[in-house]
Design a protein around this motif. Structure first.
Motif, PDB file in Angstrom:
ATOM      1  N   ALA A 119       0.833  -1.209   0.000  1.00 42.86           N
ATOM      2  CA  ALA A 119       0.000   0.000   0.000  1.00 42.86           C
ATOM      3  C   ALA A 119       0.867   1.258   0.000  1.00 42.86           C
ATOM      4  CB  ALA A 119      -0.923  -0.022   1.213  1.00 42.86           C
ATOM      5  N   LEU A 120       1.961   1.217   0.748  1.00 46.74           N
ATOM      6  CA  LEU A 120       2.845   2.386   0.800  1.00 46.74           C
ATOM      7  C   LEU A 120       3.556   2.608  -0.534  1.00 46.74           C
ATOM      8  CD1 LEU A 120       4.235   1.977   4.420  1.00 46.74           C
ATOM      9  CD2 LEU A 120       3.129   4.040   3.515  1.00 46.74           C
ATOM     10  N   GLU A 121       3.789   1.532  -1.267  1.00 45.43           N
ATOM     11  CA  GLU A 121       4.447   1.696  -2.568  1.00 45.43           C
ATOM     12  C   GLU A 121       3.560   2.430  -3.572  1.00 45.43           C
ATOM     13  OE1 GLU A 121       6.567  -1.512  -4.332  1.00 45.43           O
ATOM     14  OE2 GLU A 121       8.116  -1.445  -2.770  1.00 45.43           O
ATOM     15  N   ALA A 122       2.240   2.441  -3.321  1.00 42.16           N
ATOM     16  CA  ALA A 122       1.364   3.216  -4.202  1.00 42.16           C
ATOM     17  C   ALA A 122       1.464   4.716  -3.919  1.00 42.16           C
ATOM     18  CB  ALA A 122      -0.077   2.748  -4.031  1.00 42.16           C
ATOM     19  N   ILE A 123       2.136   5.051  -2.815  1.00 42.42           N
ATOM     20  CA  ILE A 123       2.217   6.452  -2.375  1.00 42.42           C
ATOM     21  C   ILE A 123       3.653   6.976  -2.471  1.00 42.42           C
ATOM     22  CG2 ILE A 123       1.867   7.966  -0.380  1.00 42.42           C
ATOM     23  CD1 ILE A 123      -0.330   6.037   0.519  1.00 42.42           C
ATOM     24  N   LEU A 124       4.623   6.113  -2.189  1.00 44.37           N
ATOM     25  CA  LEU A 124       6.031   6.514  -2.117  1.00 44.37           C
ATOM     26  C   LEU A 124       6.819   5.928  -3.292  1.00 44.37           C
ATOM     27  CD1 LEU A 124       6.549   5.696   1.691  1.00 44.37           C
ATOM     28  CD2 LEU A 124       6.098   7.954   0.699  1.00 44.37           C
ATOM     29  N   PRO A 125       7.857   6.617  -3.788  1.00 49.12           N
ATOM     30  CA  PRO A 125       8.616   6.117  -4.944  1.00 49.12           C
ATOM     31  C   PRO A 125       9.756   5.157  -4.564  1.00 49.12           C
ATOM     32  CG  PRO A 125       9.408   8.286  -4.359  1.00 49.12           C
ATOM     33  CD  PRO A 125       8.299   7.964  -3.396  1.00 49.12           C
ATOM     34  N   GLY A 126       9.888   4.828  -3.300  1.00 53.43           N
ATOM     35  CA  GLY A 126      10.995   3.985  -2.863  1.00 53.43           C
ATOM     36  C   GLY A 126      10.655   2.512  -2.879  1.00 53.43           C
ATOM     37  N   ASP A 127      11.696   1.695  -2.710  1.00 50.53           N
ATOM     38  CA  ASP A 127      11.508   0.251  -2.595  1.00 50.53           C
ATOM     39  C   ASP A 127      11.150  -0.047  -1.142  1.00 50.53           C
ATOM     40  OD1 ASP A 127      11.550  -2.464  -2.609  1.00 50.53           O
ATOM     41  OD2 ASP A 127      13.674  -2.674  -3.129  1.00 50.53           O
ATOM     42  N   ILE A 128       9.856  -0.061  -0.858  1.00 47.40           N
ATOM     43  CA  ILE A 128       9.389  -0.254   0.519  1.00 47.40           C
ATOM     44  C   ILE A 128       9.273  -1.746   0.818  1.00 47.40           C
ATOM     45  CG2 ILE A 128       7.577   0.317   2.186  1.00 47.40           C
ATOM     46  CD1 ILE A 128       9.138   2.733   0.990  1.00 47.40           C
ATOM     47  N   MET A 129       8.838  -2.524  -0.193  1.00 45.98           N
ATOM     48  CA  MET A 129       8.686  -3.960   0.025  1.00 45.98           C
ATOM     49  C   MET A 129      10.042  -4.615   0.304  1.00 45.98           C
ATOM     50  SD  MET A 129       5.709  -4.681  -2.782  1.00 45.98           S
ATOM     51  CE  MET A 129       5.394  -6.375  -2.332  1.00 45.98           C
ATOM     52  N   GLY A 130      11.088  -4.058  -0.278  1.00 46.65           N
ATOM     53  CA  GLY A 130      12.426  -4.612  -0.099  1.00 46.65           C
ATOM     54  C   GLY A 130      13.149  -4.084   1.136  1.00 46.65           C
ATOM     55  N   LEU A 131      12.469  -3.263   1.907  1.00 46.56           N
ATOM     56  CA  LEU A 131      13.088  -2.676   3.095  1.00 46.56           C
ATOM     57  C   LEU A 131      13.042  -3.702   4.236  1.00 46.56           C
ATOM     58  CD1 LEU A 131      14.324   0.051   4.040  1.00 46.56           C
ATOM     59  CD2 LEU A 131      12.021   0.756   4.715  1.00 46.56           C
ATOM     60  N   ALA A 132      14.193  -4.097   4.728  1.00 44.41           N
ATOM     61  CA  ALA A 132      14.254  -5.113   5.783  1.00 44.41           C
ATOM     62  C   ALA A 132      13.886  -4.507   7.133  1.00 44.41           C
ATOM     63  CB  ALA A 132      15.660  -5.709   5.845  1.00 44.41           C
ATOM     64  N   GLU A 133      13.490  -5.361   8.058  1.00 46.25           N
ATOM     65  CA  GLU A 133      13.137  -4.898   9.398  1.00 46.25           C
ATOM     66  C   GLU A 133      14.339  -4.204  10.045  1.00 46.25           C
ATOM     67  OE1 GLU A 133      10.640  -7.633  11.680  1.00 46.25           O
ATOM     68  OE2 GLU A 133      11.875  -7.108  13.414  1.00 46.25           O
ATOM     69  N   GLY A 134      14.071  -3.062  10.647  1.00 47.80           N
ATOM     70  CA  GLY A 134      15.142  -2.326  11.304  1.00 47.80           C
ATOM     71  C   GLY A 134      15.962  -1.457  10.370  1.00 47.80           C
ATOM     72  N   LYS A 135      15.570  -1.372   9.093  1.00 50.52           N
ATOM     73  CA  LYS A 135      16.281  -0.517   8.131  1.00 50.52           C
ATOM     74  C   LYS A 135      15.414   0.690   7.807  1.00 50.52           C
ATOM     75  CE  LYS A 135      19.580  -3.618   7.328  1.00 50.52           C
ATOM     76  NZ  LYS A 135      20.971  -3.420   7.726  1.00 50.52           N
ATOM     77  N   MET A 136      16.042   1.832   7.631  1.00 50.78           N
ATOM     78  CA  MET A 136      15.296   3.029   7.275  1.00 50.78           C
ATOM     79  C   MET A 136      15.759   3.590   5.948  1.00 50.78           C
ATOM     80  SD  MET A 136      16.766   5.593  10.206  1.00 50.78           S
ATOM     81  CE  MET A 136      15.699   6.979   9.864  1.00 50.78           C
ATOM     82  N   ARG A 137      14.888   4.399   5.355  1.00 54.30           N
ATOM     83  CA  ARG A 137      15.134   4.919   4.027  1.00 54.30           C
ATOM     84  C   ARG A 137      14.529   6.318   3.945  1.00 54.30           C
ATOM     85  NH1 ARG A 137      14.442   0.307  -0.222  1.00 54.30           N
ATOM     86  NH2 ARG A 137      16.478  -0.145   0.693  1.00 54.30           N
ATOM     87  N   TYR A 138      15.152   7.152   3.121  1.00 52.30           N
ATOM     88  CA  TYR A 138      14.618   8.490   2.836  1.00 52.30           C
ATOM     89  C   TYR A 138      13.582   8.352   1.731  1.00 52.30           C
ATOM     90  CZ  TYR A 138      14.758  13.390   1.196  1.00 52.30           C
ATOM     91  OH  TYR A 138      14.445  14.665   0.809  1.00 52.30           O
ATOM     92  N   SER A 139      12.431   8.977   1.889  1.00 54.85           N
ATOM     93  CA  SER A 139      11.436   8.901   0.819  1.00 54.85           C
ATOM     94  C   SER A 139      10.660  10.214   0.703  1.00 54.85           C
ATOM     95  CB  SER A 139      10.496   7.719   1.036  1.00 54.85           C
ATOM     96  OG  SER A 139       9.817   7.426  -0.173  1.00 54.85           O
ATOM     97  N   LEU A 140       9.714  10.229  -0.212  1.00 51.10           N
ATOM     98  CA  LEU A 140       9.022  11.467  -0.576  1.00 51.10           C
ATOM     99  C   LEU A 140       7.534  11.215  -0.749  1.00 51.10           C
ATOM    100  CD1 LEU A 140      11.550  12.352  -3.400  1.00 51.10           C
ATOM    101  CD2 LEU A 140      11.397  13.566  -1.214  1.00 51.10           C
ATOM    102  N   LEU A 141       6.725  12.181  -0.344  1.00 49.26           N
ATOM    103  CA  LEU A 141       5.314  12.209  -0.729  1.00 49.26           C
ATOM    104  C   LEU A 141       5.235  13.086  -1.971  1.00 49.26           C
ATOM    105  CD1 LEU A 141       3.494  12.714   2.708  1.00 49.26           C
ATOM    106  CD2 LEU A 141       3.663  10.610   1.357  1.00 49.26           C
ATOM    107  N   LEU A 142       4.560  12.587  -3.007  1.00 45.16           N
ATOM    108  CA  LEU A 142       4.562  13.256  -4.306  1.00 45.16           C
ATOM    109  C   LEU A 142       3.137  13.537  -4.767  1.00 45.16           C
ATOM    110  CD1 LEU A 142       7.120  10.801  -5.929  1.00 45.16           C
ATOM    111  CD2 LEU A 142       7.598  13.175  -5.283  1.00 45.16           C
ATOM    112  N   ASN A 143       2.966  14.614  -5.542  1.00 42.09           N
ATOM    113  CA  ASN A 143       1.677  14.818  -6.191  1.00 42.09           C
ATOM    114  C   ASN A 143       1.720  14.215  -7.600  1.00 42.09           C
ATOM    115  OD1 ASN A 143       2.873  16.713  -7.936  1.00 42.09           O
ATOM    116  ND2 ASN A 143       2.305  18.446  -6.624  1.00 42.09           N
ATOM    117  N   GLU A 144       0.611  14.291  -8.317  1.00 37.84           N
ATOM    118  CA  GLU A 144       0.512  13.615  -9.621  1.00 37.84           C
ATOM    119  C   GLU A 144       1.447  14.225 -10.661  1.00 37.84           C
ATOM    120  OE1 GLU A 144      -0.942  10.806 -10.293  1.00 37.84           O
ATOM    121  OE2 GLU A 144      -1.711  10.645  -8.241  1.00 37.84           O
ATOM    122  N   ASP A 145       1.889  15.468 -10.423  1.00 37.98           N
ATOM    123  CA  ASP A 145       2.841  16.102 -11.352  1.00 37.98           C
ATOM    124  C   ASP A 145       4.281  15.760 -11.000  1.00 37.98           C
ATOM    125  OD1 ASP A 145       0.692  17.356 -12.618  1.00 37.98           O
ATOM    126  OD2 ASP A 145       0.721  18.991 -11.147  1.00 37.98           O
TER     127      ASP A 145
END
Lengths: 123, 386
Positions: free
Chosen positions: B85-111
């Protein structure tokens, strides 16, 4: 020599028609670390209450106003190499510029040290 | 990752009965007791400085600085299939994010414009997000709208957030919370401090090694006290937070990033994972993938400024008579003892070493494009010698 203060936190030392201008210890404390001062050029005319210099702290740029009208006769070059002089000696070596008064009558209405102290205490 | 001017007030309202309300953070009285000068920021009263911005900046680069960032939004997204569900909102690889790992991501509009930047971590009970304070309510609304009903969004408004940053942060924190030393950069885990649950990550916004600590608001004052009695630690205000992140080349939301700027122009293409470029299933995917393929029209660059005069946000950039860009953050670098800036320029002027001019109060100042960070990062990465 007489020292006057403005409600914009500048001080002015007056000796006959010659005057030296700087910002007060209170002002430097409010501004924080000073990293740059832009001074008027010699020969420039400044108007009472008009912008005469710019003082830049880490966070922001602030205008310094001319306490009285006059013609700039000197600028404190030491501030170019060491703008932090405004923090360490605001009312002495950290002066900004000197000017020749256009109208000594403009000094009326400025505060003396006691009045300025009371003004700051009320802020 | 921060927005709002130091002087910003909360949203104005036309209703005369409602006065602009500046909220207090849990550490408010602690800051005041430490001699902080408080200013309104992101709707909260926050410390801009204690002893002085330059001294605090240097202390953080050499020792350890404690920052109260409790204004930021701490969120938990949980439920079956929440990563998808988060991958539909964020451009990062969220499914591949292992437990205890963090990543920088962005909330984006349609443009492809950036609504906010954030940190996301996979925890045993869901994803933990930290978003900017000034736009957290908009972010929560956005997430509620775009997350499916079966996914739960919790706002952890009963938790405070502290950042301990600097080369000696690990020594100070390890003494209080044994075990944190084993975390590497962009890793997180839960720890106990007495009986209080802490969520600690090895991350931050200064370019230094350090930690961010989520703590129950009821215990943040005791934790701040325990940290500040360590000889390495002093409290640091928002002023130094801003000069530290600028030296680290890190963009600030609301200044260097906004809804008009896409991640590729902003030099954040690393936040658009390779796999996600293929599936294109995130908001703004088409314009963003197009910008990756064809190159962005403008680029975020670092600028070294000649002389001593600071060049600040809003200053226009010129090549001769042609306006080629705009400064979005700028000021004095205490580490380099010179003015530095960040801004956007048309792509033709973005190459490192390119010279042009900034305009400040009607005067032109030479500037040169330089690589960021301005001051090297000192992260403790996995596999590196500790």
């Amino acid at each position: 020599m007489t020292r006057y203060f403005t409600d914009e936190h500048e001080w002015i030392d007056v000796d006959g028609a010659q005057a030296t201008v700087g910002i007060t210890d209170y002002a430097q404390g409010q501004l924080g670390d000073i990293v740059f001062v832009e001074l008027p050029v010699i020969g420039a005319t400044v108007t009472k209450g008009g912008e005469a210099a710019v003082v830049e702290s880490v966070k922001a740029a602030s205008d310094v106003y001319a306490p009285v009208s006059g013609t700039v006769t000197a600028a404190n070059d030491a501030l170019g190499d060491d703008p932090a002089l405004v923090n360490s000696a605001p009312e002495a070596d950290g002066w900004f510029f000197k000017l020749t008064l256009a109208d000594a009558g403009e000094l009326e209405g400025l505060m003396d040290a006691a009045a300025y102290q009371a003004f700051v205490a009320a802020l | 990752m921060e927005s709002d001017e130091m002087s910003d007030q909360t949203q104005n309202t036309s209703d005369d009965d409602i006065v602009d309300e500046i909220l207090e953070l849990p550490l408010d009285s602690w800051h005041r007791a430490k001699g902080a000068r408080m200013v309104p920021f992101a709707g909260y009263s926050m410390p801009i400085q204690y002893e002085g911005i330059i001294a605090e900046h240097r202390w953080t680069r050499e020792n350890a600085g404690l920052f109260d960032v409790s204004h930021m939004g701490q969120l938990i997204v949980s439920g079956e299939g929440e990563d998808q569900a988060l991958e539909a909102i964020l451009p990062g690889d969220i499914m591949g994010l292992a437990e205890g790992k963090m990543r920088y991501s962005l909330l984006l509009n349609e443009d492809g414009g950036i609504l906010d930047d954030l940190m996301i971590t996979r925890t045993p009970t869901g994803f933990y997000l930290v978003v900017n304070g000034a736009v957290k309510w908009e972010d929560i609304g956005h997430l509620r709208e775009y997350l499916p009903d079966e996914i739960t969004l919790n706002h952890l408004d009963d938790r405070a957030l502290l950042a301990l940053q600097g080369p000696k942060a690990v020594d100070a924190l390890e003494r209080i919370v044994p075990g944190v030393r084993r975390l590497c950069f962009m890793e997180a885990d839960s720890f106990l401090w007495g009986e209080e649950p802490l969520w600690i990550s090895r991350s931050g916004y200064t370019g230094e090694d350090g930690f961010e600590i989520s703590v129950p608001a009821s215990h943040v004052e005791a934790l701040a006290y325990a940290l500040c009695v360590q000889p390495e630690v002093k409290p640091i205000g928002l002023g130094a937070r801003d000069s530290l992140r600028l030296e680290a080349g890190l963009p600030l939301y609301g200044h260097d990033l906004d809804e008009e700027i896409d991640p590729i122009s902003a030099d954040l293409s690393f936040a658009v994972s390779k796999r996600r470029r293929m599936d294109a299933g995130f908001p703004g995917a088409v314009p963003i993938i197009n910008a990756i393929a064809n190159g962005p029209k403008t680029k975020r660059v670092g600028l070294l400024v000649e002389g001593k005069m600071p060049v600040r946000e809003g200053a226009l950039l010129f090549a001769g008579a042609e306006q080629i860009g705009r400064v979005t953050s700028g000021g004095h670098s205490p580490t380099l003892d010179r003015p530095i800036a960040m801004g956007f320029v048309t792509a033709a002027y973005a190459k490192i070493g390119t010279s042009f001019e900034a305009e400040v109060r009607g005067k032109r100042v030479p500037v040169q494009v330089t690589a960021m960070p301005f001051v090297p990062h000192h992260y403790v990465r996995k596999g590196a010698a500790k």
